[in-house]
Design an enzyme around this catalytic site. Structure first.
Site, PDB file in Angstrom:
ATOM      1  N   LYS A 208       1.056  -1.148  -0.039  1.00  0.00           N
ATOM      2  CA  LYS A 208       0.105  -0.116   0.033  1.00  0.00           C
ATOM      3  C   LYS A 208       0.987   1.300  -0.150  1.00  0.00           C
ATOM      4  CE  LYS A 208      -3.674   2.417   2.564  1.00  0.00           C
ATOM      5  NZ  LYS A 208      -3.116   3.884   2.354  1.00  0.00           N
TER       6      LYS A 208
ATOM      7  N   GLU B 127       6.623  11.499  21.597  1.00  0.00           N
ATOM      8  CA  GLU B 127       7.480  11.845  20.544  1.00  0.00           C
ATOM      9  C   GLU B 127       6.992  13.249  19.716  1.00  0.00           C
ATOM     10  OE1 GLU B 127       9.047   9.489  16.863  1.00  0.00           O
ATOM     11  OE2 GLU B 127       6.871   9.032  17.376  1.00  0.00           O
TER      12      GLU B 127
ATOM     13  N   GLY C 176       5.151   3.744  10.563  1.00  0.00           N
ATOM     14  CA  GLY C 176       4.385   5.098  10.850  1.00  0.00           C
ATOM     15  C   GLY C 176       4.060   5.320  12.121  1.00  0.00           C
ATOM     16  N   SER C 177       2.902   5.966  12.093  1.00  0.00           N
ATOM     17  CA  SER C 177       2.375   6.362  13.473  1.00  0.00           C
ATOM     18  C   SER C 177       2.110   5.442  14.233  1.00  0.00           C
ATOM     19  CB  SER C 177       1.249   7.403  13.178  1.00  0.00           C
ATOM     20  OG  SER C 177       0.272   6.843  12.803  1.00  0.00           O
ATOM     21  N   ARG C 178       2.069   5.789  15.670  1.00  0.00           N
ATOM     22  CA  ARG C 178       1.710   4.833  16.763  1.00  0.00           C
ATOM     23  C   ARG C 178       0.183   4.490  16.554  1.00  0.00           C
ATOM     24  NH1 ARG C 178       3.267   5.903  23.064  1.00  0.00           N
ATOM     25  NH2 ARG C 178       2.164   4.024  24.127  1.00  0.00           N
TER      26      ARG C 178
ATOM     27  N   CYS D 186      13.205   8.294  12.561  1.00  0.00           N
ATOM     28  CA  CYS D 186      12.851   7.383  13.718  1.00  0.00           C
ATOM     29  C   CYS D 186      13.924   7.173  14.738  1.00  0.00           C
ATOM     30  CB  CYS D 186      12.183   5.924  13.299  1.00  0.00           C
ATOM     31  SG  CYS D 186      13.476   5.096  12.120  1.00  0.00           S
TER      32      CYS D 186
ATOM     33  N   GLU E 189       6.563  -0.743  13.077  1.00  0.00           N
ATOM     34  CA  GLU E 189       7.627   0.516  13.495  1.00  0.00           C
ATOM     35  C   GLU E 189       6.861   1.589  14.125  1.00  0.00           C
ATOM     36  OE1 GLU E 189      11.163   3.306  12.386  1.00  0.00           O
ATOM     37  OE2 GLU E 189      11.408   1.319  11.508  1.00  0.00           O
TER      38      GLU E 189
ATOM     39  N   GLY F 146      -1.708   4.391  13.668  1.00  0.00           N
ATOM     40  CA  GLY F 146      -1.763   3.570  12.626  1.00  0.00           C
ATOM     41  C   GLY F 146      -1.322   2.153  12.783  1.00  0.00           C
ATOM     42  N   GLY F 147      -0.072   2.063  13.492  1.00  0.00           N
ATOM     43  CA  GLY F 147       0.305   0.823  13.824  1.00  0.00           C
ATOM     44  C   GLY F 147      -0.446  -0.076  14.691  1.00  0.00           C
TER      45      GLY F 147
END
Length: 523
Positions: A184, A391, A241-243, A302, A265, A245-246
């Site tokens: 994606k 973060e 990506g973002s927290r 990151c 990650e 999203g993950g």
């Protein structure tokens, strides 16, 4: 190569039916052509069906053929030349030298995985031959190898449009393991993604592989991503990506009738520890290295050093003063997207209300330019204020001043999981560092001494991972050759005739692998 604005499902170019994605040049705030209409559940199903149909053939390709495929992908990406670099510059605002380096890393890791595949050690072949005369019970002939999990869904990252994107580390390691991949594309760089995706698809065709080995999808909302993760033919997920999203993808994967691993990650502030003797000896040079690491790439890494931890004293005062002076001369840099810039502004705004501002970089001169920030707080405030622990994705860092070693340890125990932890020390600091080391081993995936965390080498020993929320699974790495293990599982073959065994397990060892034979490693 003319950009088409279309998805790649196997060897077919298809237009989406959902809201279109259009890249924005962050340096000028202007939209770029073409628009990329998003896919839907039907497109996901088509790609997954092709991937599943390709799986059994692709997973048993010879080691040499699969390695050659990875090398041809690298060749195809390099053959795109300046067209790829110019489009990536336009879509990300990243400077040309950075993207040239990233292309080199992308192709380098593909070739590194080709070397790994050829060596075959990742198969982890273990053989325990039959012992029919053993008492009180005989032992069967037992042979083990690793096999790929199945088709993998990969989500491209915003901050690495090449190295963590369409043909980046997740894709390279999954393909190396023998897993078809459906990517994606990230909405921030759809044109770059199409160029690389077409290079991969061309390599699939050139190598005569089933077309379902690779597909590339677009989608502006959650529909495509959730459909991918919940399709029963997808067996693992790679995400950077973002927290939020993950976590959402991980929860969707765990809610399936058949849960699958998600290697996400997500979030890390990468603490840097400045010990007293090191500060006394070289506070100013430490400040110089820190600012260079903090502001590299507008802080959009990151592994950016978002936290500095040290005991109060004259050495720390010198470090803060020198870092502030140098940061004040740093030019504001264009950030990857208007959205990332907006989030950065909100992050530094939040820190400014809860910590003291030590220094700011030079004022922005254009759109979406992040102004670097340095903040200071006390350990007691840090421990009780969650706003100080979040973060901030960009060139912002917080110095936490501790009263003594007990507070340093208390702050360290309070930290969430991290990708990295860095120790700057001299010989006189070794006893204190050794006492802190067990805490840091529990908190981070990579520990550094007298270096800076930005810059992740692609090699056999690298670990780019860590306890939650740095990653969703701390047992793995997303960088380095061990990343292939994320997409494998062991299978044992008991009392198989040699003609039924895969090549890696046959008695004559036709692949010349270093097997574990009856407890001894073969030469």
């Amino acid at each position: 190569m003319t950009l088409t604005g279309k998805m790649l499902i196997g060897q077919h170019s298809l237009s989406g039916h959902r809201e279109a994605i259009r890249a924005i040049n962050p340096a000028t705030d202007t939209p770029l052509e073409p628009a990329y209409a998003g896919g839907n559940g039907e497109h996901v199903a088509q790609a997954c069906a092709l991937a599943w149909a390709a799986f059994d053939t692709y997973r048993e390709t010879s080691l040499a053929a699969r390695a050659t495929f990875l090398e041809i992908i690298a060749d195809r990406i390099e053959a795109l030349g300046d067209e790829l670099i110019e489009r990536a510059v336009a879509e990300t605002g990243l400077p040309r030298p950075r993207l040239l380096g990233e292309r080199g890393r992308t192709c380098g890791q593909l070739r590194t995985f080709a070397r790994t595949v050829r060596a075959g050690e990742w198969l982890d072949v273990r053989v325990d031959t039959a012992q029919p005369e053993r008492q009180p019970l005989p032992r069967a002939d037992l042979r083990q190898r690793h096999v790929p999990l199945g088709p993998v869904a990969v989500f491209g990252a915003s901050n690495f449009p090449l190295a963590f994107s369409v043909a980046g580390g997740d894709t390279a390691s999954a393909l190396a393991a023998g897993c078809p991949v459906i990517v994606k594309a990230h909405g921030a760089h759809p044109g770059t993604s199409e160029l690389v995706g077409r290079a991969v698809a061309q390599a699939v065709n050139q190598c005569g592989l089933p077309e379902g080995v690779f597909s590339l999808l677009y989608g502006s909302g959650r529909e495509v991503g959730i459909a991918l993760v919940t399709d029963p033919r997808i067996k693992a997920v790679g995400f950077t990506g973002s927290r939020s999203g993950g976590v959402a993808l991980t929860q969707a994967a765990q809610a399936r009738p058949e849960p699958i691993p998600v290697y996400a990650e997500m979030s890390s502030i990468n603490p840097v520890y400045l010990f007293a003797a090191a500060l006394e000896a070289r506070a100013e040079s430490l400040a110089q290295g820190f600012v260079a690491s903090l502001t590299q790439g507008a802080g959009q890494f990151c592994t950016n050093p978002g936290l500095v931890i040290a005991i109060a004293g004259s050495g720390l005062d010198r470090f803060i003063g020198a870092a502030g002076e140098q940061l004040a001369q740093c030019t504001a840099q264009t950030m990857l997207t208007p959205g990332i810039f907006s989030a950065y502004q909100a992050g530094v705004g939040s820190l400014a209300t809860h910590a003291n501002v030590v220094a700011k970089g030079l004022q922005a001169q254009g759109p979406n330019q992040g102004q670097a920030h340095l903040f200071v707080t006390q350990a007691k405030a840090f421990l009780t204020n969650t706003h100080l622990q979040a973060e901030v994705f960009g060139a912002a860092s917080l110095v936490v001043i501790c009263a003594d070693e007990r507070e340093v340890r208390e702050v360290s125990e309070h930290l969430e999981g991290q990708l990295t932890a860095t120790l700057h020390l001299d010989e006189g600091d070794l006893p204190y560092a050794k006492a802190l080391l067990p805490v840091l081993e529990r908190k981070a995936g990579r520990l550094l001494v007298n270096g800076w965390p930005t810059g992740v080498e692609v090699c056999d020993a690298m670990v780019h991972g860590g306890p939650f929320p740095a990653t969703s699974d701390s047992r793995s790495t997303s960088v380095g050759t061990a990343a292939i293990l994320r997409f494998l599982r062991p299978v044992c073959y008991q009392d198989f005739p040699d003609t039924l065994l895969p090549d890696a397990l046959q008695h004559g060892n036709p692949l010349l692998l270093r097997r574990l034979l009856n407890g001894q490693r073969e030469a």
